[in-house]
Design a protein around this motif. Structure first.
Motif, mmCIF file in Angstrom:
data_model
loop_
_atom_site.group_PDB
_atom_site.id
_atom_site.type_symbol
_atom_site.label_atom_id
_atom_site.label_comp_id
_atom_site.label_asym_id
_atom_site.label_seq_id
_atom_site.Cartn_x
_atom_site.Cartn_y
_atom_site.Cartn_z
ATOM 1 N N VAL A 56 42.331 53.490 36.675
ATOM 2 C CA VAL A 56 41.013 53.730 36.092
ATOM 3 C C VAL A 56 41.059 53.581 34.575
ATOM 4 O O VAL A 56 40.152 53.018 33.959
ATOM 5 C CB VAL A 56 40.492 55.123 36.490
ATOM 6 C CG1 VAL A 56 39.244 55.485 35.687
ATOM 7 C CG2 VAL A 56 40.180 55.169 37.974
ATOM 8 N N ARG A 59 41.098 49.892 33.778
ATOM 9 C CA ARG A 59 39.805 49.255 34.019
ATOM 10 C C ARG A 59 38.757 49.737 33.030
ATOM 11 O O ARG A 59 37.859 48.999 32.657
ATOM 12 C CB ARG A 59 39.354 49.510 35.453
ATOM 13 C CG ARG A 59 40.084 48.626 36.458
ATOM 14 C CD ARG A 59 39.573 48.844 37.844
ATOM 15 N NE ARG A 59 40.050 50.101 38.388
ATOM 16 C CZ ARG A 59 39.561 50.649 39.499
ATOM 17 N NH1 ARG A 59 38.586 50.060 40.147
ATOM 18 N NH2 ARG A 59 40.041 51.777 39.948
ATOM 19 N N ASP A 63 36.373 47.605 30.815
ATOM 20 C CA ASP A 63 34.923 47.810 30.833
ATOM 21 C C ASP A 63 34.364 47.862 29.419
ATOM 22 O O ASP A 63 33.317 47.299 29.117
ATOM 23 C CB ASP A 63 34.568 49.130 31.546
ATOM 24 C CG ASP A 63 34.847 49.066 33.038
ATOM 25 O OD1 ASP A 63 35.048 47.955 33.544
ATOM 26 O OD2 ASP A 63 34.866 50.140 33.666
ATOM 27 N N ASP A 130 29.602 45.176 37.151
ATOM 28 C CA ASP A 130 30.937 45.689 37.493
ATOM 29 C C ASP A 130 31.207 47.057 36.887
ATOM 30 O O ASP A 130 31.923 47.871 37.474
ATOM 31 C CB ASP A 130 32.008 44.694 37.047
ATOM 32 C CG ASP A 130 31.986 43.418 37.878
ATOM 33 O OD1 ASP A 130 31.565 43.496 39.047
ATOM 34 O OD2 ASP A 130 32.372 42.356 37.366
ATOM 35 N N GLU A 134 32.345 50.207 39.163
ATOM 36 C CA GLU A 134 33.543 51.022 38.949
ATOM 37 C C GLU A 134 33.192 52.507 38.940
ATOM 38 O O GLU A 134 33.938 53.345 39.449
ATOM 39 C CB GLU A 134 34.201 50.648 37.622
ATOM 40 C CG GLU A 134 34.754 49.240 37.559
ATOM 41 C CD GLU A 134 35.996 49.066 38.402
ATOM 42 O OE1 GLU A 134 36.503 50.070 38.917
ATOM 43 O OE2 GLU A 134 36.462 47.922 38.543
ATOM 44 N N PRO A 137 31.702 53.715 43.131
ATOM 45 C CA PRO A 137 32.306 52.823 44.123
ATOM 46 C C PRO A 137 31.631 52.863 45.488
ATOM 47 O O PRO A 137 31.659 51.870 46.219
ATOM 48 C CB PRO A 137 33.758 53.310 44.203
ATOM 49 C CG PRO A 137 33.740 54.703 43.651
ATOM 50 C CD PRO A 137 32.666 54.708 42.626
ATOM 51 N N GLU A 314 38.355 58.723 41.178
ATOM 52 C CA GLU A 314 37.843 57.789 40.172
ATOM 53 C C GLU A 314 36.544 58.312 39.558
ATOM 54 O O GLU A 314 36.333 58.223 38.345
ATOM 55 C CB GLU A 314 37.613 56.417 40.791
ATOM 56 C CG GLU A 314 38.886 55.688 41.160
ATOM 57 C CD GLU A 314 38.655 54.195 41.335
ATOM 58 O OE1 GLU A 314 37.721 53.676 40.690
ATOM 59 O OE2 GLU A 314 39.401 53.570 42.094
#
Length: 390
Positions: A56, A59, A63, A130, A134, A137, A314
């Protein structure tokens, strides 16, 4: 593990219990094997949580980079006529006579509608959501639906008429937060209409201008005071309209959810038509059976499933990061705390609230690694709505 002393050589009490609550006496080698298996499982679960945390974090960094690119590349977008300025002037002339107080009120409303000649920009949505995917989910199908409609408008955003969507699922699963995050991420205004309130129809399309307490509804407010023709209108708890008001609320909903009538819908307080067809209308419901067939026929239903254990972790991490960003602090949640929260299946709504309290306490106490949830994090297992309802 704690074991009571026993008189049988080679045997020990285990953590396996009979229906009467008595611990079984097992050979020492078997007890040790059970202990080793439990420890291996604990380590595996801790490793899995730490892997999710690392993933996470990576990502999230990506992001942030993408969001920066989006801000640079974002286009101004088309414009759409929402209010007819001539019609606004006509309504002002007809209804503003003989009452100074009413005239002042109508002039104020008219000024908001006349802004930018009655036009509002159509905000361009990203081709891919996206960042939202994220963060939510278990909303992947909803996000895919939004992306599909956006793809149809590529190059002609001003002509898009989004299909109404209904997010159905248990309470606390994140439906309202999803709509709020969508509006924030895209950069459009949001209005939340609570249809469980006593006067849901008035919240949608205002109260009659013949009443002394006349007031426009939230659809008008979103379009008149907002900056985009395609803002997000959240119709919260569609299944909870009550009593005699239910019929009136449903009639207002039917007009709003049909693209043809939404294009020339009238707010009762201002008596002026407005084009609400470009609004993203997102409804929420706990119980689909409580929604009438005419309303259901006008929406695309998306049943939101509870997040998996990994998805919950997450979600917690991103909620924590958001709270930290809002208050300009950077503290760390322990993997053990994340695992405990996931074990009791704490709902996203409850988790966000508790994490905010937890962050405040950590800041107060000067804690850098947080391992204890505000109010305790290992409450008795109980239903939180994931198995039925909102």
């Amino acid at each position: 593990m704690r074991r009571s002393n026993v008189d049988v050589p080679g045997y020990e009490t285990s953590e396996i219990y009979t229906s009467a609550g008595a611990a079984l006496l097992l050979p020492t080698c078997e007890v040790e094997a059970l202990d080793a298996a439990r420890e291996a499982e604990r380590r595996a679960r801790a490793d899995a949580v730490e892997a999710i945390v690392r993933d996470v974090a990576a990502r999230r960094a990506a992001d942030t980079d993408r969001q920066g690119d989006d801000l640079v590349d974002q286009k101004e977008g088309a414009r759409r006529k929402i209010f007819d300025v001539d019609e606004v002037e006509e309504a002002l002339e007809i209804h503003g006579k003989g009452d100074r107080e009413r005239l002042a009120q109508l002039k104020s409303w008219a000024g908001k509608m006349r802004r930018d000649g009655g036009y509002r920009r159509v905000q361009s949505f990203p081709d891919r959501l996206d960042v939202l995917r994220e963060e939510f989910p278990n909303f992947s199908r909803v996000i895919e639906g939004i992306e599909s409609l956006v793809a149809l408008s590529a190059g002609s955003e001003g002509s898009l008429v989004p299909e109404p969507m209904l997010l159905a699922g248990p309470p606390g699963i994140g439906k309202t937060l999803f709509a709020e995050s969508l509006a924030t991420m895209v950069g459009v205004d949001l209005e939340v209409v609570s249809l469980a309130a006593a006067q849901g129809s008035f919240q949608i399309l205002g109260t009659s201008m013949h009443w002394s307490t006349a007031s426009p509804g939230q659809v008008w407010r979103l379009l008149a005071t907002g900056h985009a023709a395609n803002g997000v209108l959240l119709l919260d708890e569609i299944d909870k309209a009550r009593g005699d008001e239910r019929c009136l609320t449903e009639m207002a909903l039917l007009d709003l959810l049909d693209p043809r009538t939404a294009k020339r819908i009238v707010d009762q307080a201002v008596d002026v038509t407005m084009d609400a067809s470009a609004l993203w209308k997102l409804g929420t419901a706990n119980n689909l059976n409580a929604i009438s067939e005419p309303v259901r026929s006008r929406v695309e239903v998306f049943e939101i499933e509870p997040p998996s254990r990994a998805e919950l972790i997450e979600i917690y991490l991103r909620q924590w990061d958001r709270h930290c960003d809002e208050h300009q602090v950077r503290l760390e949640l322990s993997a053990a705390l994340l695992a405990r929260m996931a074990d009791i299946q704490m709902s996203p709504r409850a988790a966000s609230r508790r994490l905010k309290f937890t962050l405040g306490r950590a800041v107060r106490d000067g804690v850098s690694l947080v391992d204890d949830l505000f109010g305790g994090g290992v409450a008795a297992r109980r239903s939180i709505g994931f198995s039925g309802g909102h």
